[in-house]
Design an enzyme around this catalytic site. Sequence first.
Site, PDB file in Angstrom:
ATOM      1  N   LYS A  13       0.843  -1.217   0.000  1.00 24.32           N
ATOM      2  CA  LYS A  13       0.000   0.000   0.000  1.00 24.32           C
ATOM      3  C   LYS A  13       0.875   1.263   0.000  1.00 24.32           C
ATOM      4  O   LYS A  13       0.662   2.187  -0.778  1.00 24.32           O
ATOM      5  CB  LYS A  13      -0.922   0.021   1.239  1.00 24.32           C
ATOM      6  CG  LYS A  13      -1.793  -1.220   1.378  1.00 24.32           C
ATOM      7  CD  LYS A  13      -2.687  -1.163   2.614  1.00 24.32           C
ATOM      8  CE  LYS A  13      -1.961  -1.236   3.934  1.00 24.32           C
ATOM      9  NZ  LYS A  13      -1.258  -2.523   4.198  1.00 24.32           N
ATOM     10  N   ARG A  91     -10.147   0.183   8.335  1.00 29.85           N
ATOM     11  CA  ARG A  91      -9.666  -1.158   8.666  1.00 29.85           C
ATOM     12  C   ARG A  91     -10.688  -1.953   9.450  1.00 29.85           C
ATOM     13  O   ARG A  91     -10.436  -3.110   9.795  1.00 29.85           O
ATOM     14  CB  ARG A  91      -8.431  -1.031   9.545  1.00 29.85           C
ATOM     15  CG  ARG A  91      -7.142  -1.074   8.806  1.00 29.85           C
ATOM     16  CD  ARG A  91      -6.077  -0.776   9.822  1.00 29.85           C
ATOM     17  NE  ARG A  91      -4.927  -1.553   9.609  1.00 29.85           N
ATOM     18  CZ  ARG A  91      -3.810  -1.076   9.052  1.00 29.85           C
ATOM     19  NH1 ARG A  91      -3.747   0.163   8.642  1.00 29.85           N
ATOM     20  NH2 ARG A  91      -2.776  -1.844   8.922  1.00 29.85           N
ATOM     21  N   ARG A 130      11.942  -5.470   5.274  1.00 31.58           N
ATOM     22  CA  ARG A 130      11.717  -4.026   5.098  1.00 31.58           C
ATOM     23  C   ARG A 130      12.597  -3.212   6.049  1.00 31.58           C
ATOM     24  O   ARG A 130      12.777  -3.564   7.214  1.00 31.58           O
ATOM     25  CB  ARG A 130      10.253  -3.669   5.359  1.00 31.58           C
ATOM     26  CG  ARG A 130      10.053  -2.140   5.377  1.00 31.58           C
ATOM     27  CD  ARG A 130       8.626  -1.713   5.341  1.00 31.58           C
ATOM     28  NE  ARG A 130       7.835  -2.272   6.410  1.00 31.58           N
ATOM     29  CZ  ARG A 130       6.515  -2.116   6.501  1.00 31.58           C
ATOM     30  NH1 ARG A 130       5.874  -1.447   5.550  1.00 31.58           N
ATOM     31  NH2 ARG A 130       5.847  -2.655   7.493  1.00 31.58           N
ATOM     32  N   ARG A 163      10.995  -1.873  11.626  1.00 25.95           N
ATOM     33  CA  ARG A 163       9.840  -1.512  12.465  1.00 25.95           C
ATOM     34  C   ARG A 163       9.603  -2.549  13.556  1.00 25.95           C
ATOM     35  O   ARG A 163       9.742  -3.742  13.321  1.00 25.95           O
ATOM     36  CB  ARG A 163       8.580  -1.382  11.583  1.00 25.95           C
ATOM     37  CG  ARG A 163       8.292   0.036  11.152  1.00 25.95           C
ATOM     38  CD  ARG A 163       7.222   0.147  10.090  1.00 25.95           C
ATOM     39  NE  ARG A 163       5.954  -0.519  10.367  1.00 25.95           N
ATOM     40  CZ  ARG A 163       4.891  -0.443   9.576  1.00 25.95           C
ATOM     41  NH1 ARG A 163       4.948   0.282   8.469  1.00 25.95           N
ATOM     42  NH2 ARG A 163       3.777  -1.059   9.873  1.00 25.95           N
ATOM     43  N   ARG A 174      -0.552  -9.468  13.062  1.00 25.12           N
ATOM     44  CA  ARG A 174      -1.157  -8.484  12.138  1.00 25.12           C
ATOM     45  C   ARG A 174      -1.964  -9.174  11.042  1.00 25.12           C
ATOM     46  O   ARG A 174      -3.020  -8.689  10.641  1.00 25.12           O
ATOM     47  CB  ARG A 174      -0.055  -7.611  11.525  1.00 25.12           C
ATOM     48  CG  ARG A 174       0.531  -6.637  12.539  1.00 25.12           C
ATOM     49  CD  ARG A 174       1.892  -6.139  12.116  1.00 25.12           C
ATOM     50  NE  ARG A 174       1.875  -5.256  10.974  1.00 25.12           N
ATOM     51  CZ  ARG A 174       2.964  -4.978  10.248  1.00 25.12           C
ATOM     52  NH1 ARG A 174       4.125  -5.506  10.536  1.00 25.12           N
ATOM     53  NH2 ARG A 174       2.862  -4.143   9.227  1.00 25.12           N
TER      54      ARG A 174
HETATM   55  P1  AP5 Z   1       4.887  -1.525   1.901  1.00 28.99           P
HETATM   56  O1  AP5 Z   1       4.560  -0.791   0.657  1.00 28.99           O
HETATM   57  O2  AP5 Z   1       5.536  -0.779   2.999  1.00 28.99           O
HETATM   58  O3  AP5 Z   1       3.594  -2.319   2.409  1.00 28.99           O
HETATM   59  P2  AP5 Z   1       2.333  -1.806   3.198  1.00 28.99           P
HETATM   60  O4  AP5 Z   1       1.141  -2.483   2.600  1.00 28.99           O
HETATM   61  O5  AP5 Z   1       2.322  -0.319   3.280  1.00 28.99           O
HETATM   62  O6  AP5 Z   1       2.644  -2.486   4.601  1.00 28.99           O
HETATM   63  P3  AP5 Z   1       2.492  -1.907   6.074  1.00 28.99           P
HETATM   64  O7  AP5 Z   1       3.278  -2.855   6.944  1.00 28.99           O
HETATM   65  O8  AP5 Z   1       2.842  -0.472   6.151  1.00 28.99           O
HETATM   66  O9  AP5 Z   1       0.985  -2.121   6.291  1.00 28.99           O
HETATM   67  P4  AP5 Z   1       0.189  -2.157   7.604  1.00 28.99           P
HETATM   68  O10 AP5 Z   1      -1.164  -2.038   7.086  1.00 28.99           O
HETATM   69  O11 AP5 Z   1       0.453  -3.323   8.473  1.00 28.99           O
HETATM   70  O12 AP5 Z   1       0.832  -0.951   8.438  1.00 28.99           O
HETATM   71  P5  AP5 Z   1       0.327   0.522   8.714  1.00 28.99           P
HETATM   72  O13 AP5 Z   1       1.518   1.361   8.781  1.00 28.99           O
HETATM   73  O14 AP5 Z   1      -0.784   0.896   7.828  1.00 28.99           O
HETATM   74  O15 AP5 Z   1       5.822  -2.760   1.481  1.00 28.99           O
HETATM   75  C1  AP5 Z   1       6.380  -3.601   2.461  1.00 28.99           C
HETATM   76  C2  AP5 Z   1       7.789  -4.041   2.030  1.00 28.99           C
HETATM   77  O16 AP5 Z   1       7.691  -4.788   0.829  1.00 28.99           O
HETATM   78  C3  AP5 Z   1       8.734  -2.858   1.698  1.00 28.99           C
HETATM   79  O17 AP5 Z   1      10.021  -3.205   2.113  1.00 28.99           O
HETATM   80  C4  AP5 Z   1       8.660  -2.733   0.168  1.00 28.99           C
HETATM   81  O18 AP5 Z   1       9.867  -2.228  -0.364  1.00 28.99           O
HETATM   82  C5  AP5 Z   1       8.408  -4.175  -0.234  1.00 28.99           C
HETATM   83  N1  AP5 Z   1       7.543  -4.273  -1.419  1.00 28.99           N
HETATM   84  C6  AP5 Z   1       6.411  -3.537  -1.686  1.00 28.99           C
HETATM   85  N2  AP5 Z   1       5.875  -3.915  -2.863  1.00 28.99           N
HETATM   86  C7  AP5 Z   1       6.683  -4.931  -3.334  1.00 28.99           C
HETATM   87  C8  AP5 Z   1       6.658  -5.730  -4.526  1.00 28.99           C
HETATM   88  N3  AP5 Z   1       5.675  -5.611  -5.450  1.00 28.99           N
HETATM   89  N4  AP5 Z   1       7.625  -6.676  -4.680  1.00 28.99           N
HETATM   90  C9  AP5 Z   1       8.614  -6.817  -3.730  1.00 28.99           C
HETATM   91  N5  AP5 Z   1       8.695  -6.071  -2.598  1.00 28.99           N
HETATM   92  C10 AP5 Z   1       7.746  -5.144  -2.415  1.00 28.99           C
HETATM   93  O19 AP5 Z   1      -0.294   0.346  10.190  1.00 28.99           O
HETATM   94  C11 AP5 Z   1       0.546   0.047  11.288  1.00 28.99           C
HETATM   95  C12 AP5 Z   1      -0.271  -0.044  12.560  1.00 28.99           C
HETATM   96  O20 AP5 Z   1      -0.921   1.209  12.811  1.00 28.99           O
HETATM   97  C13 AP5 Z   1      -1.422  -1.077  12.567  1.00 28.99           C
HETATM   98  O21 AP5 Z   1      -0.964  -2.366  12.887  1.00 28.99           O
HETATM   99  C14 AP5 Z   1      -2.312  -0.484  13.667  1.00 28.99           C
HETATM  100  O22 AP5 Z   1      -1.782  -0.732  14.950  1.00 28.99           O
HETATM  101  C15 AP5 Z   1      -2.200   1.028  13.415  1.00 28.99           C
HETATM  102  N6  AP5 Z   1      -3.246   1.506  12.462  1.00 28.99           N
HETATM  103  C16 AP5 Z   1      -3.020   2.075  11.234  1.00 28.99           C
HETATM  104  N7  AP5 Z   1      -4.183   2.387  10.648  1.00 28.99           N
HETATM  105  C17 AP5 Z   1      -5.163   2.010  11.508  1.00 28.99           C
HETATM  106  C18 AP5 Z   1      -6.577   2.037  11.453  1.00 28.99           C
HETATM  107  N8  AP5 Z   1      -7.218   2.532  10.380  1.00 28.99           N
HETATM  108  N9  AP5 Z   1      -7.268   1.575  12.513  1.00 28.99           N
HETATM  109  C19 AP5 Z   1      -6.633   1.093  13.611  1.00 28.99           C
HETATM  110  N10 AP5 Z   1      -5.296   1.012  13.725  1.00 28.99           N
HETATM  111  C20 AP5 Z   1      -4.566   1.465  12.680  1.00 28.99           C
HETATM  112 MG    MG Z   2       2.471   1.074   4.879  1.00 28.35          MG
END
Ligand code: AP5
Ligand code: MG
Length: 221
Positions: A13, A91, A130, A163, A174
């Site tokens: 994402k 979410r 990552r 992270r 997760r």
């Molecule tokens: P990346 O693009 O960073 O993936 P991502 O989908 O953004 O993954 P996140 O871990 O950020 O998602 P998340 O939903 O768990 O975390 P968030 O920060 O939203 O890619 C990941 C890795 O893969 C990178 O190294 C990249 O280079 C590599 N990659 C990407 N695409 C690739 C490809 N095609 N091929 C190869 N490699 C690739 O949320 C974190 C926390 O915040 C949650 O757990 C929760 O506690 C809280 N939170 C956030 N939003 C909410 C909400 N709405 N409600 C409640 N709690 C929330």
């Molecule tokens: Mg992200």
Amino acid sequence: MIHLLMGAPGAGKGTQGDMLVERCGFVKLSTGDILRKHIADKTDIGKKIESVMASGSLVSDDLLIDMVRAELSRLHAEAPESEVLLDGFPRTVEQAVALEGLLKNLDCGLGTVIFLDVSDEDVIKRLCGRRVCRQCGKNYHVEYLPAAKDGICDDCGSELMHRDDDKEARIKNRLGVFRTQTSPVLDFYRENGHYVEMPASGSSEDVFSGVLDALEQSKSP
Ligand code: AP5
Ligand code: MG
């Protein structure tokens, strides 16, 4: 217009969102990034949510809905014509219902809902490898997208970190949270609006072509 980037942790994402910002002028709103900034700045909110986020569980709906309401209202007032990407929200079904109300109040349409679909195996490989810049938040991967100099951000020269929630046991938590709390949100959108589900296990560039196609298709009625 607001578009949603949805998917399990590590689905890409953030990566796809950043590509759309850099190449196409979208504005990205990542709830995870906003919450991590609270933690880095040691705000009251940051202190309250730190352990929940590190464990990989979700932060409360109330807090997230208030936060997104404030951010969307600010963006809408500053640049009402912008194409906004929401990364990481909604979410839960409660957040999805609240978003409908927020959009209605802002008189703003829901564009494309893109679900990036990856296997658990890919998620674990992506998140274990990552690395994120402590300063500017830029994402790297030790194998798929390495920094030019090990452990140092290409853009700002700051240190890269792993992270807290990217340790394998927390990734599994997760993924469980995604299945129980976020999968029902996908069902909600399958029945409403422009929902596009796409395989996201190819290269970032291949996925990006699919994302552009999905955004383009949704312009047609
Ligand atoms: P990346 O693009 O960073 O993936 P991502 O989908 O953004 O993954 P996140 O871990 O950020 O998602 P998340 O939903 O768990 O975390 P968030 O920060 O939203 O890619 C990941 C890795 O893969 C990178 O190294 C990249 O280079 C590599 N990659 C990407 N695409 C690739 C490809 N095609 N091929 C190869 N490699 C690739 O949320 C974190 C926390 O915040 C949650 O757990 C929760 O506690 C809280 N939170 C956030 N939003 C909410 C909400 N709405 N409600 C409640 N709690 C929330
Ligand atoms: Mg992200």
